[in-house]
Design a protein around this motif. Structure first.
Motif, PDB file in Angstrom:
ATOM      1  N   GLY A 210       0.841  -1.197   0.000  1.00 39.53           N
ATOM      2  CA  GLY A 210       0.000   0.000   0.000  1.00 39.53           C
ATOM      3  C   GLY A 210       0.873   1.242   0.000  1.00 39.53           C
ATOM      4  O   GLY A 210       2.099   1.179   0.133  1.00 39.53           O
ATOM      5  N   THR A 211       0.213   2.385  -0.142  1.00 38.94           N
ATOM      6  CA  THR A 211       0.963   3.644  -0.253  1.00 38.94           C
ATOM      7  C   THR A 211       1.680   3.998   1.036  1.00 38.94           C
ATOM      8  O   THR A 211       2.726   4.641   1.017  1.00 38.94           O
ATOM      9  CB  THR A 211      -0.004   4.768  -0.679  1.00 38.94           C
ATOM     10  OG1 THR A 211      -0.502   4.421  -1.967  1.00 38.94           O
ATOM     11  CG2 THR A 211       0.682   6.094  -0.782  1.00 38.94           C
ATOM     12  N   GLN A 212       1.119   3.597   2.172  1.00 40.38           N
ATOM     13  CA  GLN A 212       1.816   3.877   3.430  1.00 40.38           C
ATOM     14  C   GLN A 212       3.238   3.315   3.365  1.00 40.38           C
ATOM     15  O   GLN A 212       4.204   3.965   3.738  1.00 40.38           O
ATOM     16  CB  GLN A 212       1.031   3.269   4.603  1.00 40.38           C
ATOM     17  CG  GLN A 212       1.605   3.598   5.963  1.00 40.38           C
ATOM     18  CD  GLN A 212       1.540   5.087   6.273  1.00 40.38           C
ATOM     19  OE1 GLN A 212       0.543   5.752   6.011  1.00 40.38           O
ATOM     20  NE2 GLN A 212       2.620   5.644   6.788  1.00 40.38           N
TER      21      GLN A 212
ATOM     22  N   LEU B  66       5.398   5.333   0.907  1.00 40.73           N
ATOM     23  CA  LEU B  66       5.939   6.567   1.488  1.00 40.73           C
ATOM     24  C   LEU B  66       7.147   6.246   2.369  1.00 40.73           C
ATOM     25  O   LEU B  66       8.163   6.941   2.352  1.00 40.73           O
ATOM     26  CB  LEU B  66       4.855   7.266   2.328  1.00 40.73           C
ATOM     27  CG  LEU B  66       3.666   7.823   1.534  1.00 40.73           C
ATOM     28  CD1 LEU B  66       2.533   8.225   2.469  1.00 40.73           C
ATOM     29  CD2 LEU B  66       4.089   9.032   0.691  1.00 40.73           C
TER      30      LEU B  66
ATOM     31  N   TYR C 296      -1.352  14.403   4.679  1.00 45.99           N
ATOM     32  CA  TYR C 296      -1.703  13.086   5.209  1.00 45.99           C
ATOM     33  C   TYR C 296      -0.824  12.782   6.431  1.00 45.99           C
ATOM     34  O   TYR C 296       0.417  12.771   6.306  1.00 45.99           O
ATOM     35  CB  TYR C 296      -1.463  12.057   4.088  1.00 45.99           C
ATOM     36  CG  TYR C 296      -1.607  10.626   4.505  1.00 45.99           C
ATOM     37  CD1 TYR C 296      -2.784  10.161   5.079  1.00 45.99           C
ATOM     38  CD2 TYR C 296      -0.565   9.723   4.319  1.00 45.99           C
ATOM     39  CE1 TYR C 296      -2.907   8.839   5.462  1.00 45.99           C
ATOM     40  CE2 TYR C 296      -0.681   8.399   4.687  1.00 45.99           C
ATOM     41  CZ  TYR C 296      -1.856   7.971   5.267  1.00 45.99           C
ATOM     42  OH  TYR C 296      -1.967   6.661   5.655  1.00 45.99           O
TER      43      TYR C 296
ATOM     44  N   THR D 153       0.320  15.426  -3.406  1.00 47.62           N
ATOM     45  CA  THR D 153      -0.867  14.669  -3.832  1.00 47.62           C
ATOM     46  C   THR D 153      -1.511  15.473  -4.968  1.00 47.62           C
ATOM     47  O   THR D 153      -2.532  16.128  -4.775  1.00 47.62           O
ATOM     48  CB  THR D 153      -1.847  14.494  -2.649  1.00 47.62           C
ATOM     49  OG1 THR D 153      -2.026  15.753  -1.976  1.00 47.62           O
ATOM     50  CG2 THR D 153      -1.337  13.482  -1.640  1.00 47.62           C
TER      51      THR D 153
ATOM     52  N   TYR E 152      -4.573  15.964  -0.508  1.00 46.72           N
ATOM     53  CA  TYR E 152      -5.080  15.355   0.711  1.00 46.72           C
ATOM     54  C   TYR E 152      -4.799  16.286   1.873  1.00 46.72           C
ATOM     55  O   TYR E 152      -3.659  16.651   2.091  1.00 46.72           O
ATOM     56  CB  TYR E 152      -4.398  14.016   1.006  1.00 46.72           C
ATOM     57  CG  TYR E 152      -4.995  13.314   2.203  1.00 46.72           C
ATOM     58  CD1 TYR E 152      -5.963  12.330   2.041  1.00 46.72           C
ATOM     59  CD2 TYR E 152      -4.618  13.672   3.500  1.00 46.72           C
ATOM     60  CE1 TYR E 152      -6.534  11.715   3.143  1.00 46.72           C
ATOM     61  CE2 TYR E 152      -5.194  13.058   4.600  1.00 46.72           C
ATOM     62  CZ  TYR E 152      -6.150  12.087   4.411  1.00 46.72           C
ATOM     63  OH  TYR E 152      -6.727  11.484   5.502  1.00 46.72           O
TER      64      TYR E 152
ATOM     65  N   ASP F 100       1.848  10.960  -4.499  1.00 42.51           N
ATOM     66  CA  ASP F 100       0.923  10.033  -3.845  1.00 42.51           C
ATOM     67  C   ASP F 100      -0.420  10.152  -4.579  1.00 42.51           C
ATOM     68  O   ASP F 100      -1.147  11.126  -4.407  1.00 42.51           O
ATOM     69  CB  ASP F 100       0.808  10.419  -2.364  1.00 42.51           C
ATOM     70  CG  ASP F 100      -0.210   9.577  -1.611  1.00 42.51           C
ATOM     71  OD1 ASP F 100      -0.941   8.794  -2.250  1.00 42.51           O
ATOM     72  OD2 ASP F 100      -0.286   9.718  -0.375  1.00 42.51           O
TER      73      ASP F 100
ATOM     74  N   TYR G 216      -3.378   8.572  -4.423  1.00 47.97           N
ATOM     75  CA  TYR G 216      -4.125   7.596  -3.626  1.00 47.97           C
ATOM     76  C   TYR G 216      -5.530   7.289  -4.124  1.00 47.97           C
ATOM     77  O   TYR G 216      -5.992   6.175  -3.982  1.00 47.97           O
ATOM     78  CB  TYR G 216      -4.159   8.028  -2.159  1.00 47.97           C
ATOM     79  CG  TYR G 216      -4.860   9.349  -1.937  1.00 47.97           C
ATOM     80  CD1 TYR G 216      -4.268  10.552  -2.327  1.00 47.97           C
ATOM     81  CD2 TYR G 216      -6.112   9.406  -1.365  1.00 47.97           C
ATOM     82  CE1 TYR G 216      -4.915  11.756  -2.150  1.00 47.97           C
ATOM     83  CE2 TYR G 216      -6.763  10.607  -1.177  1.00 47.97           C
ATOM     84  CZ  TYR G 216      -6.167  11.768  -1.572  1.00 47.97           C
ATOM     85  OH  TYR G 216      -6.809  12.953  -1.412  1.00 47.97           O
TER      86      TYR G 216
ATOM     87  N   THR H 222      -2.191   2.692  -5.221  1.00 45.13           N
ATOM     88  CA  THR H 222      -2.705   1.750  -4.226  1.00 45.13           C
ATOM     89  C   THR H 222      -4.008   1.095  -4.704  1.00 45.13           C
ATOM     90  O   THR H 222      -4.756   1.699  -5.478  1.00 45.13           O
ATOM     91  CB  THR H 222      -2.964   2.475  -2.886  1.00 45.13           C
ATOM     92  OG1 THR H 222      -3.455   1.539  -1.939  1.00 45.13           O
ATOM     93  CG2 THR H 222      -3.955   3.618  -3.022  1.00 45.13           C
TER      94      THR H 222
ATOM     95  N   SER I   2      -6.053   0.272  -2.331  1.00 45.49           N
ATOM     96  CA  SER I   2      -6.867   0.456  -1.120  1.00 45.49           C
ATOM     97  C   SER I   2      -8.179   1.167  -1.403  1.00 45.49           C
ATOM     98  O   SER I   2      -9.201   0.847  -0.808  1.00 45.49           O
ATOM     99  CB  SER I   2      -6.101   1.289  -0.090  1.00 45.49           C
ATOM    100  OG  SER I   2      -5.084   0.528   0.487  1.00 45.49           O
ATOM    101  N   LYS I   3      -8.157   2.159  -2.263  1.00 47.86           N
ATOM    102  CA  LYS I   3      -9.362   2.982  -2.426  1.00 47.86           C
ATOM    103  C   LYS I   3     -10.343   2.349  -3.400  1.00 47.86           C
ATOM    104  O   LYS I   3     -11.528   2.308  -3.133  1.00 47.86           O
ATOM    105  CB  LYS I   3      -8.992   4.393  -2.889  1.00 47.86           C
ATOM    106  CG  LYS I   3      -7.986   5.082  -2.015  1.00 47.86           C
ATOM    107  CD  LYS I   3      -8.550   5.402  -0.640  1.00 47.86           C
ATOM    108  CE  LYS I   3      -7.466   5.986   0.249  1.00 47.86           C
ATOM    109  NZ  LYS I   3      -7.884   6.351   1.571  1.00 47.86           N
TER     110      LYS I   3
ATOM    111  N   ARG J 281      -4.078  -4.664   1.338  1.00 44.64           N
ATOM    112  CA  ARG J 281      -2.685  -4.250   1.578  1.00 44.64           C
ATOM    113  C   ARG J 281      -1.826  -4.480   0.329  1.00 44.64           C
ATOM    114  O   ARG J 281      -0.820  -5.191   0.369  1.00 44.64           O
ATOM    115  CB  ARG J 281      -2.064  -4.940   2.813  1.00 44.64           C
ATOM    116  CG  ARG J 281      -2.766  -4.739   4.107  1.00 44.64           C
ATOM    117  CD  ARG J 281      -3.216  -3.341   4.395  1.00 44.64           C
ATOM    118  NE  ARG J 281      -2.187  -2.310   4.302  1.00 44.64           N
ATOM    119  CZ  ARG J 281      -2.409  -1.095   3.772  1.00 44.64           C
ATOM    120  NH1 ARG J 281      -3.594  -0.751   3.261  1.00 44.64           N
ATOM    121  NH2 ARG J 281      -1.454  -0.206   3.740  1.00 44.64           N
TER     122      ARG J 281
HETATM  123  C1  LIG Z   1      -3.189  10.533   1.033  1.00 42.69           C
HETATM  124  C2  LIG Z   1      -3.002   9.106   1.462  1.00 42.69           C
HETATM  125  N1  LIG Z   1      -1.833   8.520   1.222  1.00 42.69           N
HETATM  126  C3  LIG Z   1      -1.599   7.253   1.588  1.00 42.69           C
HETATM  127  C4  LIG Z   1      -2.556   6.504   2.225  1.00 42.69           C
HETATM  128  C5  LIG Z   1      -2.246   5.086   2.619  1.00 42.69           C
HETATM  129  O1  LIG Z   1      -2.939   4.229   1.822  1.00 42.69           O
HETATM  130  P1  LIG Z   1      -2.651   2.648   1.714  1.00 42.69           P
HETATM  131  O2  LIG Z   1      -3.861   1.993   2.273  1.00 42.69           O
HETATM  132  O3  LIG Z   1      -2.461   2.379   0.284  1.00 42.69           O
HETATM  133  O4  LIG Z   1      -1.435   2.355   2.525  1.00 42.69           O
HETATM  134  C6  LIG Z   1      -3.787   7.076   2.502  1.00 42.69           C
HETATM  135  C7  LIG Z   1      -4.818   6.310   3.210  1.00 42.69           C
HETATM  136  O5  LIG Z   1      -5.838   6.808   3.619  1.00 42.69           O
HETATM  137  C8  LIG Z   1      -4.026   8.403   2.088  1.00 42.69           C
HETATM  138  O6  LIG Z   1      -5.211   8.976   2.297  1.00 42.69           O
END
Ligand SMILES: Cc1ncc(COP(=O)(O)O)c(C=O)c1O
Length: 492
Positions: free
Chosen positions: A201-203, A206, A227, A269, A274, A302, A304, A331, A333-334, A341
């Protein structure tokens, strides 16, 4: 001559229960305890296996097995032709300085500063409960479709999904091919499978970007507000973060690059700032790329939730303007589900190997089976169909939320934006958004306050309202609850 029968005096052996199984294991436990208690002292001779077996009424083999186990653990020592003795070592009470069997807790270690820092992050990064207005809860109509379930069952059951060795830490090639193809068509990203690294995921993207691109003590630029997961990553890496305000065109690039020419990386972003929601305008994009080229800096994009634009086509990614300067983070995730993940990094060619190495260091790679499932889902065209379908549903839900806010809470300013899975509203001056979020939690709704996403210099008061996972009825009802919370806290 009849041999004298040895009576072995080791009280700990009294704990052995001959009616239970595992006599050898019980004997080893009892001897280990006797050594730890000081009942048996370092260097003390143990009875022979035959003598102990006779004394306890067990077979000699059982006793020999227990001795061998303790010899292997270093509790006992044996020399050929000599008796088995208790080994000397840290289990001796005078060496360890502790009486292991006693109740004394010993010296409590001083906790490093990182313990309280990470504990605070556990709270700050905890997900909201699954009630309106939590962001990113794809359920019901917007959950993954039957194709996903069917493909998932088939693919997960296949031999290929769980290879017998370690998989490539960079990620499954078939998935990287599918992502490169999708990004080229849908996001104008210049990607090749070799430059893609699959993440959790993006977390994680980063985190890896900070690790690969920034040394402790170096300088990074981040948006204000931003974020919180990004700011925590940078602070954790000992990186100096300069926060740059955003306006209606996104990050104020001139302010950033004039004031902080020493910054090495800008985290942005651009498609959907964000949390505020505006895209980075084209002149600002070009200025940011120009800064990166002039100063030898990197841009971390990012991206996202950019697939979810409602008033037209999604904005093209910034990466398409400068693939050699931008580290692009995407990601699943959204548009799919955060619990998958799975995400990806598209790195400039010269960085791709480093990202793959850093990814291997923090976990060897993402689960293979889920990568196979997503790859098949993308390859067979279901992924983009799913995005088209949920875009329609989210557009309706978003409008329901905005209409309800306008009717019930006309005093709140809704930030203009036309994409994503959340809406930001600004609270009237003097209203504490953290207090509102906390009161809302007691009223059964989940909100993120805006002010904790701002630097100390910028204290915006507002709320982030996620709408993606909730029906029109749930959203309307939750807005009414929010009205009651706000009228209790900020009457008038
Ligand atoms: C701006 C931003 N970056 C990164 C993430 C992390 O996302 P991921 O679930 O892909 O780790 C989020 C999650 O809410 C987000 O809003």
């Amino acid at each position: 001559m009849a041999r004298r029968r040895l009576i072995v005096e080791i009280p700990a052996l009294g704990a052995i229960d001959g009616t239970r199984g595992g006599i050898g294991r019980q004997l080893a436990d009892a001897l280990r305890n006797a050594i730890a208690n000081g009942e048996l002292k370092a260097g003390e001779r143990l009875p022979s296996t035959r003598a102990l077996a006779v004394s306890l009424g067990f077979s000699r083999g059982t006793v020999a097995e227990a001795y061998e186990q303790l010899i292997a653990e270093g509790c006992l020592a044996a020399r050929a032709g000599a008796s088995t003795r208790v080994a000397s070592g840290p289990h001796e009470p005078h060496v360890a300085g502790l009486k292991l069997s006693g109740k004394a807790p010993g010296r409590v270690p001083a906790l490093p500063a990182s313990v309280s820092r990470y504990a605070a992050m556990a709270e700050g990064l905890a997900p909201l409960p699954m009630v309106p207005f939590s962001v990113a809860v794809p359920e019901g109509d917007v959950a993954m479709d039957d194709h996903w379930r069917r493909l998932g069952n088939r693919v997960r059951a296949s031999q290929a999904a769980v290879p017998s060795g370690y998989a490539d830490p960079q990620g499954l090639l078939a998935l990287r091919v599918a992502i490169a193809d999708y990004l080229r068509r849908a996001r104008a990203v210049r990607a090749s499978p070799e430059n893609i690294v699959i993440t959790e995921g993006t977390q994680q993207g980063l985190y890896l970007a900070a690790k690969v691109l920034l040394a402790p003590g170096s300088v990074a630029l981040a948006e204000d507000p931003a974020y919180p997961g990004l700011i925590s990553v940078l602070e954790d890496g000992g990186i100096l973060v300069h926060r740059i305000p955003v306006d209606s065109q996104g990050l104020d690039v001139a302010a950033a690059t004039d004031d902080f020419p020493d910054a090495g990386v800008a985290f942005v972003t651009p498609s959907h700032q964000y949390p505020m929601g505006m895209p980075l305008s084209m002149p600002r994009r070009l200025a940011l790329v120009e800064w990166a080229r002039r100063h030898g800096g990197w841009i971390v994009e990012d991206d996202y939730d950019s697939e979810l634009r409602y008033a037209g086509q999604p904005f093209p990614a910034l990466q398409g303007l400068a693939g050699d300067r931008v580290v692009y983070l995407g990601t699943f995730s959204k548009v799919m589900a955060p619990s998958l993940r799975l995400g990806y990094i598209v790195a400039p060619e010269c960085l791709a190997k480093a990202f793959a190495g850093a990814r291997a260091l923090i976990g060897r790679g993402s689960p293979s089976a889920e990568q196979h499932v997503i790859a098949a889902y993308m390859r067979e065209g279901y992924f983009e169909a799913h995005i088209r379908r949920i875009r329609g549903i989210y557009a309706e839900r978003r409008q329901v939320l905005i209409d309800a806010l306008r009717t019930e809470l006309p005093r709140l300013r809704i930030e203009p934006a036309d994409q994503g899975m959340h809406v930001v509203v600004r609270l009237p001056d003097g209203v504490d958004d953290v207090a509102v979020a906390s009161a809302a939690r007691n009223a059964g709704i989940a909100l993120r306050a805006l002010s904790p996403m701002c630097s100390g210099d910028l204290r915006l008061s507002g709320l982030m309202l996620g709408f993606g996972g909730f029906t029109a009825g749930q959203l309307k009802e939750a807005v009414q609850r929010l009205r009651r919370v706000l009228s209790a806290l900020a009457p008038g």
